[in-house]
Design a protein around this motif. Structure first.
Motif, PDB file in Angstrom:
ATOM      1  N   THR A   1      22.288  22.803 -41.546  1.00 58.58           N
ATOM      2  CA  THR A   1      22.112  23.745 -40.268  1.00 58.58           C
ATOM      3  C   THR A   1      23.394  23.204 -39.087  1.00 58.58           C
ATOM      4  O   THR A   1      22.991  22.113 -38.743  1.00 58.58           O
ATOM      5  CB  THR A   1      20.680  23.868 -39.720  1.00 58.58           C
ATOM      6  OG1 THR A   1      19.949  24.192 -40.681  1.00 58.58           O
ATOM      7  CG2 THR A   1      20.625  24.762 -38.554  1.00 58.58           C
TER       8      THR A   1
ATOM      9  N   GLU B   1      21.826  27.090 -34.915  1.00 60.50           N
ATOM     10  CA  GLU B   1      20.938  27.953 -35.378  1.00 60.50           C
ATOM     11  C   GLU B   1      21.286  28.408 -36.882  1.00 60.50           C
ATOM     12  O   GLU B   1      20.188  29.410 -37.399  1.00 60.50           O
ATOM     13  CB  GLU B   1      20.567  28.900 -34.460  1.00 60.50           C
ATOM     14  CG  GLU B   1      20.012  28.736 -33.168  1.00 60.50           C
ATOM     15  CD  GLU B   1      19.709  29.597 -32.295  1.00 60.50           C
ATOM     16  OE1 GLU B   1      20.046  30.850 -32.444  1.00 60.50           O
ATOM     17  OE2 GLU B   1      19.427  29.516 -30.973  1.00 60.50           O
ATOM     18  N   GLU B   2      22.411  28.292 -37.401  1.00 57.77           N
ATOM     19  CA  GLU B   2      22.796  28.946 -38.500  1.00 57.77           C
ATOM     20  C   GLU B   2      22.717  27.801 -39.803  1.00 57.77           C
ATOM     21  O   GLU B   2      23.163  26.850 -39.529  1.00 57.77           O
ATOM     22  CB  GLU B   2      24.174  29.379 -38.473  1.00 57.77           C
ATOM     23  CG  GLU B   2      24.431  30.434 -37.405  1.00 57.77           C
ATOM     24  CD  GLU B   2      23.933  31.774 -38.008  1.00 57.77           C
ATOM     25  OE1 GLU B   2      23.741  31.979 -39.156  1.00 57.77           O
ATOM     26  OE2 GLU B   2      23.281  32.452 -37.049  1.00 57.77           O
TER      27      GLU B   2
END
Length: 343
Positions: A228, A231-232
């Motif tokens: 990660t 937030e991805e």
């Protein structure tokens, strides 16, 4: 009860592994995940000979140190005690890839073949900007220099004259620099690191079918947990390949010490792209001069691959020098060079 021979058992193993990986990819298809992988440098072709062959290397049995970057099982076919490979690529947008590999075959291969690999990427300096209320809409705030690194330890063993297995464990790290997050109370920039690292796994099998020089192989690369950034969440570029390779001179009466023509075909199922077919051919004259060509489809901008190579022996020392050229459509064409030593 019927007893299964060792070749039969491994053939069943190949089928089972293939079905398992295929099932995993089928589940991803249902989720429609495309172009969502990170650390794409792990799927880069670092060897000039491999690139010239369109990266159709899964069934290659030359046993070089470069095998660690394609199918680690091929490393078991190393004939020398030590193998070394050094590769350099001038990639698009002034990105530089550098790779190295060392293999060690103690006691004539009695204990298998051990390997160490290194891949580093220099993305150069990139201008960093932030949104601003000025006329241009942004402001320059300096430069940053992304980089990536993969260090692997590999092992391969020839279980029989026909079957070889191998695997890699590698530590991978990617540093995308520091992002500007906000201004503090004194109008100074506050930054946040964008660094991720993990452990990834490769494995492969290589099978000499016994029909002349025909080889059959499978490999899977870049198994890892999800990572990660901010937030991805993203996955590594997992890929599964099945390949065949054969010297077509077997079907002629020509002297194989004078002529060789390798045809290699791979089918690849990457996690983030459509299924691909890779085809490569290599003509080798007098075990010295090689001329190569390869093509992969479907692709976006990558075109035909060409390459040449020279190999000579000097006593116990073997020397290979390879060059590859790849067309890349609207982008700059790519040049690769590699040096291999064996002793």
């Amino acid at each position: 009860m019927k007893k299964f021979s060792l070749p039969t058992m491994f053939t069943l193993t190949l089928v089972i592994v293939g079905l398992m990986v295929s099932s995993a990819f089928s589940q991803e298809d249902e989720q429609e995940k495309r172009a969502q992988t990170g650390m794409k440098f792990l799927s880069f072709s670092v060897d000039a000979r491999a690139a010239a062959l369109g990266n159709a290397m899964t069934a290659d049995d030359q046993g070089s140190a470069a095998s660690m970057f394609y199918n680690p099982a091929s490393m078991a076919r190393l004939n020398s005690t030590v193998g070394v490979v050094l590769g350099m690529t001038q990639w698009i947008a002034d990105i530089n890839y550098n790779a190295a590999g060392v293999t060690f075959r103690p006691s004539g291969g009695l204990y298998g073949v051990f390997g160490l690999s290194l891949l580093s990427v220099d993305y150069g300096d990139i201008t960093e900007t932030i949104r601003s209320d000025v006329e241009a809409g942004y402001e320059d705030v300096g430069t940053f220099s992304p980089s990536a690194l993969a260090i692997g330890v590999g092992y391969a063993h020839a279980l029989t004259d026909q079957f070889s297995v191998g695997g890699n464990v590698k530590y991978v790290k990617e540093d995308l620099g520091k992002s500007v997050m906000r201004f503090d109370d004194n109008d100074n920039l506050e930054r946040e690191d964008n660094i991720q690292s993990t452990v990834a796994f490769d494995f492969g099998v290589l099978y000499h079918t016994g029909f002349r020089s025909l080889n059959f192989a499978m490999s899977a690369r870049n198994f890892s947990r999800d990572l990660t950034y901010a937030e991805e969440t993203f996955e590594l570029p997992l890929s599964f390949r099945i390949g065949i390779g054969m010297d077509l001179i077997d079907f002629t009466g020509m002297d194989r010490d004078m002529h060789s023509f390798l045809l290699s075909i791979d089918t690849e199922r990457p996690r983030d792209f459509d299924e691909m077919i890779r085809v490569g051919g290599e003509y080798l004259f007098m075990n010295t001069l090689a001329v190569r060509g390869g093509y992969a489809f479907p692709t976006d901008e990558q075109g035909i691959n060409f390459g040449v190579g020279v190999q000579r022996g000097f006593g116990n020392l073997g020397l290979h020098i390879d060059y590859a050229y790849t067309q890349f459509g609207v982008f700059d064409n790519v040049n690769r060079v590699a040096l291999q030593l064996s002793f």
